[in-house]
Motif scaffolding. Sequence first.
Motif, mmCIF file in Angstrom:
data_model
loop_
_atom_site.group_PDB
_atom_site.id
_atom_site.type_symbol
_atom_site.label_atom_id
_atom_site.label_comp_id
_atom_site.label_asym_id
_atom_site.label_seq_id
_atom_site.Cartn_x
_atom_site.Cartn_y
_atom_site.Cartn_z
ATOM 1 N N ALA A 59 0.877 -1.179 0.000
ATOM 2 C CA ALA A 59 0.000 0.000 0.000
ATOM 3 C C ALA A 59 0.910 1.224 0.000
ATOM 4 O O ALA A 59 1.465 1.597 1.037
ATOM 5 C CB ALA A 59 -0.899 -0.008 1.229
ATOM 6 N N LYS A 91 0.708 4.340 -0.015
ATOM 7 C CA LYS A 91 0.537 5.566 0.761
ATOM 8 C C LYS A 91 1.418 5.584 2.014
ATOM 9 O O LYS A 91 1.735 6.642 2.530
ATOM 10 C CB LYS A 91 -0.937 5.790 1.115
ATOM 11 C CG LYS A 91 -1.477 4.988 2.294
ATOM 12 C CD LYS A 91 -2.851 5.543 2.667
ATOM 13 C CE LYS A 91 -3.390 5.048 3.977
ATOM 14 N NZ LYS A 91 -4.038 3.724 3.887
ATOM 15 N N MET A 107 -11.631 1.257 10.116
ATOM 16 C CA MET A 107 -12.030 1.559 8.750
ATOM 17 C C MET A 107 -13.100 0.595 8.239
ATOM 18 O O MET A 107 -13.306 0.470 7.045
ATOM 19 C CB MET A 107 -10.817 1.571 7.830
ATOM 20 C CG MET A 107 -9.901 2.739 8.180
ATOM 21 S SD MET A 107 -8.448 2.891 7.167
ATOM 22 C CE MET A 107 -9.133 3.463 5.628
ATOM 23 N N TYR A 115 -11.465 -4.570 3.556
ATOM 24 C CA TYR A 115 -10.430 -4.010 4.421
ATOM 25 C C TYR A 115 -11.066 -3.654 5.753
ATOM 26 O O TYR A 115 -11.985 -2.848 5.805
ATOM 27 C CB TYR A 115 -9.840 -2.757 3.753
ATOM 28 C CG TYR A 115 -8.685 -2.158 4.499
ATOM 29 C CD1 TYR A 115 -7.427 -2.743 4.438
ATOM 30 C CD2 TYR A 115 -8.846 -1.019 5.260
ATOM 31 C CE1 TYR A 115 -6.353 -2.196 5.124
ATOM 32 C CE2 TYR A 115 -7.772 -0.464 5.955
ATOM 33 C CZ TYR A 115 -6.538 -1.055 5.876
ATOM 34 O OH TYR A 115 -5.483 -0.515 6.555
ATOM 35 N N SER A 158 -6.379 -1.376 10.586
ATOM 36 C CA SER A 158 -4.953 -1.111 10.439
ATOM 37 C C SER A 158 -4.263 -1.157 11.810
ATOM 38 O O SER A 158 -4.917 -1.024 12.842
ATOM 39 C CB SER A 158 -4.843 0.285 9.825
ATOM 40 O OG SER A 158 -3.536 0.719 9.727
ATOM 41 N N GLU A 165 -2.815 -6.596 1.707
ATOM 42 C CA GLU A 165 -2.177 -5.317 1.359
ATOM 43 C C GLU A 165 -1.643 -4.691 2.641
ATOM 44 O O GLU A 165 -2.367 -4.507 3.608
ATOM 45 C CB GLU A 165 -3.191 -4.381 0.693
ATOM 46 C CG GLU A 165 -4.493 -4.289 1.460
ATOM 47 C CD GLU A 165 -5.469 -3.282 0.893
ATOM 48 O OE1 GLU A 165 -5.154 -2.629 -0.105
ATOM 49 O OE2 GLU A 165 -6.557 -3.157 1.480
ATOM 50 N N LEU A 166 -0.344 -4.427 2.615
ATOM 51 C CA LEU A 166 0.307 -3.901 3.810
ATOM 52 C C LEU A 166 1.148 -2.682 3.468
ATOM 53 O O LEU A 166 1.780 -2.632 2.417
ATOM 54 C CB LEU A 166 1.226 -4.973 4.412
ATOM 55 C CG LEU A 166 0.560 -6.259 4.872
ATOM 56 C CD1 LEU A 166 1.621 -7.293 5.232
ATOM 57 C CD2 LEU A 166 -0.359 -6.014 6.065
ATOM 58 N N GLY A 167 1.149 -1.736 4.364
ATOM 59 C CA GLY A 167 2.008 -0.563 4.217
ATOM 60 C C GLY A 167 3.056 -0.574 5.309
ATOM 61 O O GLY A 167 4.198 -1.006 5.122
ATOM 62 N N ARG A 168 2.654 -0.161 6.511
ATOM 63 C CA ARG A 168 3.640 0.044 7.580
ATOM 64 C C ARG A 168 4.398 -1.224 7.951
ATOM 65 O O ARG A 168 5.564 -1.152 8.334
ATOM 66 C CB ARG A 168 2.967 0.659 8.807
ATOM 67 C CG ARG A 168 2.127 -0.281 9.621
ATOM 68 C CD ARG A 168 1.413 0.424 10.745
ATOM 69 N NE ARG A 168 0.220 1.108 10.290
ATOM 70 C CZ ARG A 168 -0.097 2.365 10.584
ATOM 71 N NH1 ARG A 168 0.688 3.083 11.329
ATOM 72 N NH2 ARG A 168 -1.209 2.879 10.147
ATOM 73 N N TYR A 189 4.272 6.629 6.842
ATOM 74 C CA TYR A 189 3.476 7.791 7.280
ATOM 75 C C TYR A 189 4.359 8.865 7.938
ATOM 76 O O TYR A 189 4.001 9.443 8.950
ATOM 77 C CB TYR A 189 2.335 7.349 8.216
ATOM 78 C CG TYR A 189 1.519 6.262 7.576
ATOM 79 C CD1 TYR A 189 0.713 6.543 6.481
ATOM 80 C CD2 TYR A 189 1.602 4.939 8.012
ATOM 81 C CE1 TYR A 189 0.009 5.534 5.840
ATOM 82 C CE2 TYR A 189 0.896 3.929 7.377
ATOM 83 C CZ TYR A 189 0.098 4.232 6.293
ATOM 84 O OH TYR A 189 -0.587 3.247 5.659
HETATM 85 C C1 LIG Z 1 -3.971 2.723 4.563
HETATM 86 C C2 LIG Z 1 -4.420 1.499 3.896
HETATM 87 C C3 LIG Z 1 -3.581 0.379 3.858
HETATM 88 C C4 LIG Z 1 -2.238 0.336 4.532
HETATM 89 O O1 LIG Z 1 -2.353 0.386 5.916
HETATM 90 P P1 LIG Z 1 -1.094 0.003 6.839
HETATM 91 O O2 LIG Z 1 -1.584 0.190 8.210
HETATM 92 O O3 LIG Z 1 0.007 0.940 6.477
HETATM 93 O O4 LIG Z 1 -0.712 -1.390 6.521
HETATM 94 C C5 LIG Z 1 -4.021 -0.725 3.175
HETATM 95 N N1 LIG Z 1 -5.227 -0.726 2.558
HETATM 96 C C6 LIG Z 1 -6.060 0.328 2.586
HETATM 97 C C7 LIG Z 1 -7.355 0.240 1.903
HETATM 98 C C8 LIG Z 1 -5.697 1.471 3.258
HETATM 99 O O5 LIG Z 1 -6.526 2.506 3.303
#
Ligand SMILES: *Cc1c(COP(=O)(O)O)cnc(C)c1O
Length: 408
Positions: free
Chosen positions: A65, A67, A169, A203, A206, A284-287, A388
């Motif tokens: 992800a 962002k 979310m 989703y 987080s 899907e992973l970001g952090r 972030y």
């Molecule tokens: C922000 C977001 C992510 C990533 O979240 P993390 O906490 O960084 O893993 C993944 N999917 C969606 C839809 C998001 O809004």
Amino acid sequence: MKALGPIPPEFTALDGELAIAGRPASSLVKEAGDTPLFVYSRDIIEQRIAGLRAAMPERLNIHYAMKANPYGPLLEFIADLVDGLDIASIGEFEQAREAGYLPREISFAGPGKRDRELFAAIKAGVTLNLESENEAERALQMGKQLKVKPRLAIRVNPTFELRGSGMKMGGGAKPFGIDADRVPALARKIVDAGANWQGFHIYSGSQALDAEALIEAQGQVLHLAEQLANDAEVDVPHLNMGGGFGIPYFDKDTPVDISAIGAALEQRFAELPEVLRETRFAIELGRFLVGESGVYLTRIVDRKVSHDTTYLITDGGLHHQLAASGNFGTVVRRNYPVAIATRFDAEAEEIVNVVGCLCTPLDRLADAAHLPRAEVGDLVAVFCAGAYGASASPATFLGQGAAREMLV
Ligand SMILES: *Cc1c(COP(=O)(O)O)cnc(C)c1O
């Protein structure tokens, strides 16, 4: 005294200084030219992804992800390590193209997609995670106009949410996704309209550290996807199961037990219902992938005492590290992991407040922290700065401008 968060175990001292990828912090700053500086470690990103791959079923794809961190060199580096990319705007799409991603590896979620964004995504062949019936209608129309079959998935607003999630979310009224009870009718309509149907995106939250909560949410995601597909009488080519794996930011936080999650998922994949047997699954992973790889380095420009409280005043602050200041989605401010980078192996001997250079009391990097004695010119490191940070902070606030960034 207030406790600091845990420093990721990969960081060690070299000649008394914090080392990142085997290089002392001060030499990295010298190379970058100045502070404030974000440094991201390739090794740590690689280790996190390798650990995840080893723990998860082979069948599970891993998406990034973007962002969490859109820094160009990092985006390019991670491309070879993940199976797909999740974006949330056409601006991110352009950055992703520059970093070498192919449109078919990309899916696009986000509740307010404008016409020109839908248009560009459909034209390029990016998968849209539809967030409303209105958006679905516009996407189908544009497909006709462009004479292409748009790649469409539905983002479901689930009936449950991830327990212990840092940012909620899913569950109840939300601007994200389409309420589960209206999804089957829309899925049917998209398939009947002849679009390139991609399946569901669910989703539920987080920054969760509790493996049990993540296992429970994944079970609910699979169950919901099965139900929706059966109700709509559609197949599920792809199921994006969300993510939510957190990282330890604060005192007493512990890493997510990914092997427990992987084992539970393996079990579930072995007992899939009919309608999900051919499905391609992704998280899907970001952090989790990049957060611990990053260190924010800022220099002490003043040291002063006010009413017996010592302040270390740095050239950085919340304009680069909004999250560490406690102003990005946290209710109660707690300290991130913070250290004096140029005295990394020295004994802690005083209690100080580390603040930024902005003229606002919100600009705090560490409160009542127990640290080695530091002087003007020393470097402060704020850890867990890989997600972030730079792109999620108001860099132009007070005319400060962006921090430098480097990938090592
Ligand atoms: C922000 C977001 C992510 C990533 O979240 P993390 O906490 O960084 O893993 C993944 N999917 C969606 C839809 C998001 O809004």
